[in-house]
Scaffold this motif. Structure first.
Motif, short mmCIF file in Angstrom:
data_model
loop_
_atom_site.label_atom_id
_atom_site.label_comp_id
_atom_site.label_asym_id
_atom_site.label_seq_id
_atom_site.Cartn_x
_atom_site.Cartn_y
_atom_site.Cartn_z
N LEU A 89 0.81 -1.22 0.00
CA LEU A 89 0.00 0.00 0.00
C LEU A 89 0.85 1.27 0.00
O LEU A 89 0.34 2.36 0.25
N ARG A 92 -0.28 4.49 -1.64
CA ARG A 92 -1.48 5.14 -1.12
C ARG A 92 -1.18 6.09 0.03
O ARG A 92 -2.05 6.83 0.48
N ARG A 111 -10.26 2.51 7.69
CA ARG A 111 -9.74 3.61 6.89
C ARG A 111 -10.84 4.63 6.65
O ARG A 111 -12.02 4.29 6.63
N PRO A 132 -12.07 -6.05 -2.16
CA PRO A 132 -10.65 -5.68 -2.10
C PRO A 132 -10.09 -5.51 -3.51
O PRO A 132 -10.49 -6.20 -4.45
N ASP A 133 -9.17 -4.56 -3.64
CA ASP A 133 -8.50 -4.37 -4.94
C ASP A 133 -7.27 -5.27 -5.00
O ASP A 133 -6.97 -6.02 -4.05
N ASP A 135 -4.03 -4.72 -4.82
CA ASP A 135 -3.01 -4.51 -3.78
C ASP A 135 -3.46 -5.11 -2.44
O ASP A 135 -2.67 -5.72 -1.73
N GLU A 136 -4.71 -4.94 -2.11
CA GLU A 136 -5.23 -5.49 -0.86
C GLU A 136 -5.28 -7.01 -0.91
O GLU A 136 -4.98 -7.68 0.08
N MET A 139 -1.99 -8.65 -0.09
CA MET A 139 -1.64 -8.69 1.34
C MET A 139 -2.50 -9.67 2.12
O MET A 139 -2.17 -10.02 3.25
N ALA A 140 -3.60 -10.10 1.55
CA ALA A 140 -4.58 -10.92 2.29
C ALA A 140 -4.13 -12.36 2.41
O ALA A 140 -3.51 -12.91 1.51
N ARG A 145 -9.43 -13.39 1.52
CA ARG A 145 -9.55 -12.88 0.16
C ARG A 145 -10.98 -12.51 -0.23
O ARG A 145 -11.20 -11.68 -1.10
N ILE A 149 -13.70 -4.86 2.07
CA ILE A 149 -12.95 -3.77 2.70
C ILE A 149 -13.99 -2.80 3.25
O ILE A 149 -14.90 -2.40 2.54
N GLU A 151 -14.67 0.91 4.88
CA GLU A 151 -14.11 2.27 4.97
C GLU A 151 -15.19 3.22 5.45
O GLU A 151 -16.37 2.95 5.29
#
Length: 155
Positions: A89, A92, A111, A132-133, A135-136, A139-140, A145, A149, A151
């Motif tokens: 991330l 970002r 976030r 999730p995109d 990038d997310e 990391m998952a 998965r 997300i 926010e």
């Protein structure tokens, strides 16, 4: 409180009764969130709201809990700016993370879709969810998965 193991609003009583889809587990919490339900455990003994739900109250230790739907609106209780994020991330940064006190009194960290310098303690926000995109997803963990997300956006 009922001891009915088929009642998803009450926590399982034994380790064998716990399944990943129980709303008292993180996978169960995020599965409900993906379906549009924001659930907290509410302690019948002391009134504490646990978000995400847990099978025992962290305030008094009671297992006398039920899940209840929560409002998606609240106020920023505290917030910070993340300047050194995880590598996936990095592009970002900086981004804002807040602890939000929902209108029910439950608190949830997430976030915020607004820059740090436009927020204040008490800023009204609304919870949103999205898939999730890439990038997310990078990391998952495998079991995360499918988790949405969450926010907060100012209202």
């Amino acid at each position: 409180m009922t001891d009915d193991p088929s009642d998803p609003t009450t926590p399982p009583r034994t380790a064998d009764a716990f399944t990943a889809d129980s709303p008292f587990t993180l996978p169960g919490f995020f599965a409900a969130l993906a379906e549009g339900d924001l659930l907290a455990a509410v302690c019948a003994d002391c009134g504490t709201r646990l978000l995400p739900p847990r099978p025992a109250c962290y305030a008094c230790g009671s297992r006398n809990l039920r899940t209840e739907p929560q409002p998606r609106t609240g106020e920023v209780a505290t917030y910070t700016e993340v300047r050194t994020p995880p590598p996936a991330l990095a592009d970002r940064a900086p981004y804002t993370v807040a602890v939000v006190e929902l209108d029910s009194g439950a608190r949830l960290t997430g976030r915020v879709t607004a820059p740090y310098d436009v927020l204040d303690i008490g800023t009204r926000v609304r919870l949103t969810t999205r898939p999730p995109d890439d990038d997310e997803l990078a990391m998952a963990r495998d079991h995360e998965r499918e988790w949405p997300i969450h926010e907060f956006e100012p209202v």
